[in-house]
Each structure stands twice: as structure tokens, then as C-alpha cells.
Design an enzyme around this catalytic site. Sequence first.
Site, PDB file in Angstrom:
ATOM      1  N   ASP A 244       0.832  -1.200   0.000  1.00  0.00           N
ATOM      2  CA  ASP A 244       0.000   0.000   0.000  1.00  0.00           C
ATOM      3  C   ASP A 244       0.869   1.254   0.000  1.00  0.00           C
ATOM      4  O   ASP A 244       2.071   1.207   0.292  1.00  0.00           O
ATOM      5  CB  ASP A 244      -0.940   0.000   1.199  1.00  0.00           C
ATOM      6  CG  ASP A 244      -0.200  -0.031   2.541  1.00  0.00           C
ATOM      7  OD1 ASP A 244       0.815  -0.762   2.639  1.00  0.00           O
ATOM      8  OD2 ASP A 244      -0.620   0.680   3.471  1.00  0.00           O
TER       9      ASP A 244
ATOM     10  N   GLU B  10       0.063  -1.162   5.808  1.00  0.00           N
ATOM     11  CA  GLU B  10       1.153  -0.620   6.612  1.00  0.00           C
ATOM     12  C   GLU B  10       1.016   0.876   6.831  1.00  0.00           C
ATOM     13  O   GLU B  10       1.312   1.397   7.920  1.00  0.00           O
ATOM     14  CB  GLU B  10       2.496  -0.931   5.931  1.00  0.00           C
ATOM     15  CG  GLU B  10       3.725  -0.611   6.779  1.00  0.00           C
ATOM     16  CD  GLU B  10       4.201   0.821   6.637  1.00  0.00           C
ATOM     17  OE1 GLU B  10       5.017   1.264   7.475  1.00  0.00           O
ATOM     18  OE2 GLU B  10       3.765   1.516   5.681  1.00  0.00           O
TER      19      GLU B  10
END
Length: 265
Positions: free
Chosen positions: A130, A193
Amino acid sequence: MRQFWKLLHFTVMTVLVFAISFMSLTTAVSVPSDQIFQYIEEHQNEYVQRLKDWVAIESNSNDPAERHLVTNMMLLAEERIRKLGGTVEMVDLGMHELPNGNKISLPPVILANIVKDQKKPMVCFYGHMDVQPAKIEDGWSTEPYILTEKNSNLYGRGASDDKGQVLAVLNAIEALQKHELPVNVKILLEGMEEVGSIRLSMLVEQRNSTFFSDVDYIVVTDTAWLSNKPGITYGTRGNCHFFLEVQCAKRDLHSGALEEYYMKQ
């Protein structure tokens, strides 16, 4: 030569050094670095194209409306690992409750294995797929989700946090496999994350005695760049966090003048 490729080449060399170091603990097999790096040179355009494809996916974990793009990014990473001969488990972490009470699915976590010889050490690589949100009006000089070459550098959201580093590891594995992969590999990739790795710690605890039980080393790919060289984290001290709630005045106050008066009201 592209500056990014110099960085990627250094990353591959660093991973190779790690691999040779780990290998030396259990076996005397050597890796012909000249052949490995020749393969890398011959395939550099493919490596850049892969990064271009990954950067193009707007896997912004901050925006629930783009959560499906994070999942798409995880699926693309799964495909790349399978092409390397890896076995991949896409772990379902369940639902994520948003502040407004709505619930959406969390992106899957990748737990992958590339195991060739049980006598070799097991190295686990961690990374995330991400990214933080990015818009041209935020100050980017290029479109953030279009990998762009400018002044011998490649620019794109995620190119160095963390898609570029993860790809460098996978490209290194591919190059090493052309001779012999000197270590066994496990890969842990997540898609949340940037918003706190929701439920990742729970998964790690659950799989501590199974997936992680035979891991000898863990390499964190999500690290800073030192000048024009990538850093590899091989030791961490852990972390501690807390929430602090502060009650303030109900109106703006001029610093140093009226706080004491209004705080008593």
C-alpha cells in the site's frame, strides 16, 4: 544508465551479499556473481516495466473507496511470487470497521514460501504493497501514479516505499534462481502498513509456531535510502505507542495572554 537502475542493482547486490553470508553458515556452494549480474543487466528494462505496472495501481490504504485497488496490488504481487515458483497463501484478515460504522474487507496478507533445500537457512522478507495518497496538486512535478523518467531518475508513488524494494528482492530471487538460490525464502507482504498494519500483529502471533517457526533471519525491505544507496534493516528495537487526550479551551487563544483566564471558565 538510469539512476534508478543503479539503485536497483545495488539492492540486488546487497541481497546477494546477504544470501551468500547466510549460505556460508551451512554450505560451501558458491554463487557466480558475474553470471548473476549479467542476467540483471540483460533484464533491467523488464524490471523497470514491472515497477511501472506496480506504481500504476493506486493502492492507497488511507481511502476506503480505493481499498479494492490495494487488494488488486496484493494479487499482482501474488502472481509475481508464483512465477518464481513460490507457494502463496492469501490470508483473509476479515472486516475493517470504519469510523462511520461501515465495514469493508481488509486486503489479504501474503504468506509465501520458496523452499528448495531444507538444509539451507530460511530468510523471511517483509514488505508492504500500500501507499500514501498522492495528487499532482500536492506538489508532485510528475503524475504520481505514472512512473516517469526525469533527469536520469524514475519518479512514482511507491517506487521507494515500498514497491520498489519488494520488487528488488523478487528480481534478485529470479536472478539467483538462474544458478542456485542459496537460501530458502519466505515472504510476508501486507496492504495496510500506511495506516498502522491493522491486525498484522495478530496474524504474526497466530502463525508464530507454524509459518515463522523455521525462520532464521528476517529482512525488512521497508527502509530509508542513504544518499543513493538503499538501507536494509537487520535489527530493530521494537516500538511503544500511546494515545494522549488533551482538553483545551473552546475558542482560539492568543499564546501567553489569556489561557489561564479561559481555562478556569
